[in-house]
Each structure stands twice: as structure tokens, then as C-alpha cells.
Enzyme design. Structure first.
Site, PDB file in Angstrom:
ATOM      1  N   ASP A  26      37.845  26.261  43.021  1.00 21.57           N
ATOM      2  CA  ASP A  26      37.395  27.642  42.874  1.00 21.57           C
ATOM      3  C   ASP A  26      37.088  28.158  44.269  1.00 21.57           C
ATOM      4  O   ASP A  26      36.534  27.413  45.085  1.00 21.57           O
ATOM      5  CB  ASP A  26      36.139  27.728  41.990  1.00 21.57           C
ATOM      6  N   GLY A  35      33.534  33.155  40.639  1.00 22.49           N
ATOM      7  CA  GLY A  35      32.847  32.008  40.062  1.00 22.49           C
ATOM      8  C   GLY A  35      31.581  31.668  40.836  1.00 22.49           C
ATOM      9  O   GLY A  35      31.459  31.989  42.022  1.00 22.49           O
ATOM     10  N   GLY A  76      34.087  29.546  37.103  1.00 21.06           N
ATOM     11  CA  GLY A  76      33.988  30.760  36.309  1.00 21.06           C
ATOM     12  C   GLY A  76      33.366  30.475  34.952  1.00 21.06           C
ATOM     13  O   GLY A  76      33.072  29.328  34.594  1.00 21.06           O
ATOM     14  N   TYR A 104      47.206  44.122  35.778  1.00 23.09           N
ATOM     15  CA  TYR A 104      46.726  42.824  35.286  1.00 23.09           C
ATOM     16  C   TYR A 104      47.645  42.293  34.195  1.00 23.09           C
ATOM     17  O   TYR A 104      48.081  41.136  34.231  1.00 23.09           O
ATOM     18  CB  TYR A 104      45.305  42.964  34.769  1.00 23.09           C
ATOM     19  N   ILE A 113      34.591  30.594  31.769  1.00 27.71           N
ATOM     20  CA  ILE A 113      35.354  29.705  30.898  1.00 27.71           C
ATOM     21  C   ILE A 113      35.522  28.337  31.549  1.00 27.71           C
ATOM     22  O   ILE A 113      35.356  27.299  30.896  1.00 27.71           O
ATOM     23  CB  ILE A 113      36.716  30.318  30.552  1.00 27.71           C
ATOM     24  N   ALA A 137      46.069  30.060  30.952  1.00 28.11           N
ATOM     25  CA  ALA A 137      45.244  31.084  30.309  1.00 28.11           C
ATOM     26  C   ALA A 137      45.862  32.452  30.535  1.00 28.11           C
ATOM     27  O   ALA A 137      45.724  33.046  31.603  1.00 28.11           O
ATOM     28  CB  ALA A 137      43.829  31.043  30.876  1.00 28.11           C
ATOM     29  N   LYS A 166      50.096  38.890  34.390  1.00 28.52           N
ATOM     30  CA  LYS A 166      50.048  37.789  33.429  1.00 28.52           C
ATOM     31  C   LYS A 166      51.379  37.636  32.685  1.00 28.52           C
ATOM     32  O   LYS A 166      51.803  36.520  32.363  1.00 28.52           O
ATOM     33  CB  LYS A 166      48.903  38.015  32.428  1.00 28.52           C
TER      34      LYS A 166
END
Length: 327
Positions: free
Chosen positions: A34, A39, A13, A150, A15, A118, A154
Site C-alpha cells: 500500500d 489507506g 484500505g 473510474y 477492504i 476487485a 475498471k
């Protein structure tokens, strides 16, 4: 350099690819996974033959496959995730983000790994208090609005991470990323407005502005985000901490569009198309009007100081796209 081996999930991806570059340049050995659903192998192609990099096409939900790649892993940077479901896929968002993080934590428990996770500024939700501090309340919208799936996924991950820390003693650090941008960013809403706006401007198309464009954001250039993340990987002092990673330079989405047009130096007039929120997510979409971080903690614990201004970062990003896409 006798550095520990690092696993990056979501390595192909935007980042992840930049983090891979940074870690390899510092002498680390890196395992990257991945599933390439979002990605791109092109993002990491220049590192594929590096003897210190081992890539595996694996879905983060496949624990057995993941476990087989993790021999001698000492640190994990967990980036793999599915993002805000503007146009559907709430179920996939919840499944990937919950199962993926659970799998990573099981690996960390078994291997004794440190986990740098992250997370996202989205967990602050609709809290009106600015700037967002790590100790702020998290104000999430209605469960009937899929946009919040989302943030909830997280937030669940954050609680799961601390539960594993408390139960099994694994070292963890949570980084709440604010909007990042730079080279290799997606030219779609998956990557955020910069890529969408740059693509539209160079193709002389209308720029989609959601709502009235007055919503404000802060954007962090990828090199600043990467340097903060690497510091979190290396510093024991941040174990057990939640840390905002972003900048305090604030801009409205409409101002961002105009700035990108100015820096692109294209002859055509800026074309704007204002898109009402009612037109997607089944008419149930809620945006956040401001997202500005308090970065005091990052400055103190990570020595973090953003070096790249928005104007400079956008210029670098535009130049990269102009060269790679031959615009």
C-alpha cells in the site's frame, strides 16, 4: 496449514485490512502493499508484528518495487485503485488503475499466480435493466463527464485481465463489488455515504444528500464481502468468471440517512442539506439512479449468502465508531 502465500494490493484500505484479518485467521501467509495515500497504517497496525504478514509501502505503479516483494506468491488479490473523481483527479484514476493492474498481471504471468480482481458495480453504468446481471450490457456515459473515468478504468482492467488469461493462461476471477461498509470505513465520500452520514450525525452537522436522495443502492456489510472474496481465492471453479458481490436489499440514500440517524440514537434532529450535482465536477456529474445486483452466480459458484442485514450491519458499524472515536 500449508497455504499458498497471498499478495494483497491496497492492504491498508478498508477492504484490504479486513481481508488481511480473514486470511491470517485462516493460516495464510500474506504480503501486503500500500502506498498509504488513502489507506491507513492504523487499519493494519495490529497485524504488523505477525510473522505471517509482510508489509511494504509501495506504489502499485512501481513495477520493480512490486516485483521484489513477490517471491513465492501464488495468489494475488488486487484491490489497489483510485476511485470516482467527483472533485477532479481523473488522470490519476486512469493512470493508477490501468498501470497498477498491468503490473499485477505481469507479476502473475511471471509467477504463475491466480489473480482475484476487485472490479465495481460502476461498470454497469446507466443500464436501466435491474437487477444487474454479469451478462448485462455496460452503458457508460459521455467521455466529457469525468465521473465515468473510474468505470472506464475498471472496464479496461477487466478486458486486460481476460486478455492476459487468453494469452498466457493465468487463472483469473473478477469480482464486481457493490457498495460495502463497516468498521474502518473512511469518514468521507471515498468510503461512501455511511461514513459521511455517521460522522455528520455524531458531530451534529448537516448531512449532504446529493441530488434528491431518491437514488437507490444496495449495501453489503464487510464480513459478507470478505467471505465471498476468500471463497473466490480458494475455489478453482470460479477461474475465468465475473461475479457480482452484493446484496439485493435496496434502500434510497435519503432512507439510509434517516435509518442511520435512528440507529445512532442521538438527541438532535436530523439535518439534511441537498446538494445539486451541478455544484461539483465542473457541473458535469452523472449519478446512477439504481444499483441492484443479481447475485445468483455468486450463490451458485461461491456458496455466497449475505448474512448481515443493512440494519444489523449499520448498528455494528455505528457501535464501532462510537467506541473508537469516543462519540
Amino acid at each position: 496449514m500449508n497455504s499458498p502465500k497471498v499478495l494483497i494490493t491496497g492492504v491498508a484500505g478498508f477492504i484490504g485490512a479486513h481481508l488481511l484479518d480473514a486470511l491470517l485467521s485462516k493460516g495464510y501467509n500474506v504480503v501486503g502493499i500500500d502506498n498509504l495515500s488513502v489507506g491507513k497504517i492504523e487499519n493494519i497496525q495490529h497485524n504488523i508484528d505477525n510473522p505471517r504478514f509482510d508489509f511494504h509501502k509501495i506504489d502499485i505503479r512501481d513495477f520493480d518495487a512490486l516485483n521484489k516483494t513477490c517471491n513465492n506468491i501464488k495468489k494475488i488479490i488486487h484491490l489497489a485503485a483510485y476511485k470516482i473523481p467527483r472533485y477532479g483527479n481523473a488522470l490519476e484514476t486512469l493512470e493508477i488503475n490501468s498501470k497498477g493492474t498491468w503490473n499485477v498481471l505481469e507479476i502473475a504471468k511471471e509467477k504463475g499466480c491466480k489473480v482475484v480482481f476487485a472490479s465495481t458495480s460502476d461498470v454497469y453504468g446507466k443500464n436501466p435493466n435491474m437487477p444487474f446481471s454479469e451478462e448485462n450490457d455496460l452503458v457508460i456515459g459521455s467521455s466529457t463527464v469525468m465521473r465515468w473515468s473510474y468505470a472506464i478504468s475498471k472496464l479496461f482492467d477487466e478486458h486486460l485481465i481476460f486478455a492476459f488469461k487468453d494469452a498466457f493462461g493465468i487463472p483469473v476471477t473478477i469480482l464486481r463489488y457493490f457498495s460495502s461498509y463497516g468498521s474502518r470505513q473512511y469518514l468521507s465520500w471515498w468510503g461512501g455515504p455511511q461514513g459521511v452520514f455517521i460522522d455528520a450525525i455524531f458531530k451534529n452537522k448537516e448531512l449532504e444528500i446529493h441530488g434528491d436522495g431518491k437514488q437507490k443502492r444496495s449495501f453489503i456489510y464487510i464480513s459478507d464481502l470478505v467471505s465471498a472474496t476468500v471463497a473466490a481465492v480458494e475455489k478453482k471453479e470460479v477461474n475465468g468468471e465475473i461475479i457480482n458481490i452484493g446484496t439485493t436489499e435496496e434502500v434510497s440514500i435519503l432512507e439510509l440517512a434517516k435509518l442511520i440517524k435512528e440507529l445512532s440514537n442521538t438527541p438532535e434532529k436530523l439535518k439534511l442539506k441537498f446538494v445539486p450535482y451541478s455544484s461539483f465536477a465542473g457541473g458535469k456529474y452523472e449519478d446512477v439512479q439504481r444499483k441492484i445486483p443479481d447475485i445468483t452466480k455468486a450463490q451458485k459458484l461461491l456458496g455466497f449468502a449475505p448474512k448481515v442485514s443493512l440494519k444489523k450491519g449499520l448498528s455494528l458499524t455505528i457501535d464501532w465508531y462510537r467506541k473508537t472515536h469516543k462519540w
